[in-house]
Enzyme design. Sequence first.
Site: not given
Ligand code: IDP
Ligand code: MG
Length: 152
Positions: A11, A51, A59, A104, A114, A117, A128
């Site tokens: 990212k 997404y 978020f 991470r 983070n 992806h 995807e």
């Molecule tokens: P993942 O990337 O570990 O699969 P997901 O729950 O699918 O996590 O969330 C997608 C992305 O959304 C996360 O990687 C992160 O960048 C962002 N994200 C998820 N939860 C939050 C939050 O509570 N605040 C801000 N960004 C979030």
């Molecule tokens: Mg995810």
Amino acid sequence: MANERTLILCKADAVARGLVGEILARFERRGYAIAAMKMLVVDEARAKQHYAEHDGKPFFKGLVEYLTSAPIVALVIEGSDAIEGCRASIGATNPIKAAPGSIRGDYGQTIGRNLVHGSDSPDSAKREIGIWFQPSEIFARPHDLEKWLVSN
Ligand code: IDP
Ligand code: MG
């Protein structure tokens, strides 16, 4: 054990911080192959499509802004159980909870930045990969490594 392809994104923060090589090295050193790779600036429509499962969450807007804010690197990574394996290498969604040794856990501070992806299931990976790559942009992993190592 299944040979799988998974969609990985380095990212915007990973690219801006110069961590792409570090991240890719981890996947390659585990033995996964790069099947496809491109650097691009993402438009809002593609970010929202990628997404889509998070549409409506608090978020979501920030997430789309994060993904579209600067160039990213998109990859297809291939190998044995690559979907679960890459998720393990990436670490928990919130870097503060991600194990040291994961991407991470080693390079991230907050959930909003983070770095990486990775697809979370075979269905997600299929969906995807289709968003980011044409079939003609994806290459089989080399089965003839010897010829790339030895020549006279
Ligand atoms: P993942 O990337 O570990 O699969 P997901 O729950 O699918 O996590 O969330 C997608 C992305 O959304 C996360 O990687 C992160 O960048 C962002 N994200 C998820 N939860 C939050 C939050 O509570 N605040 C801000 N960004 C979030
Ligand atoms: Mg995810």
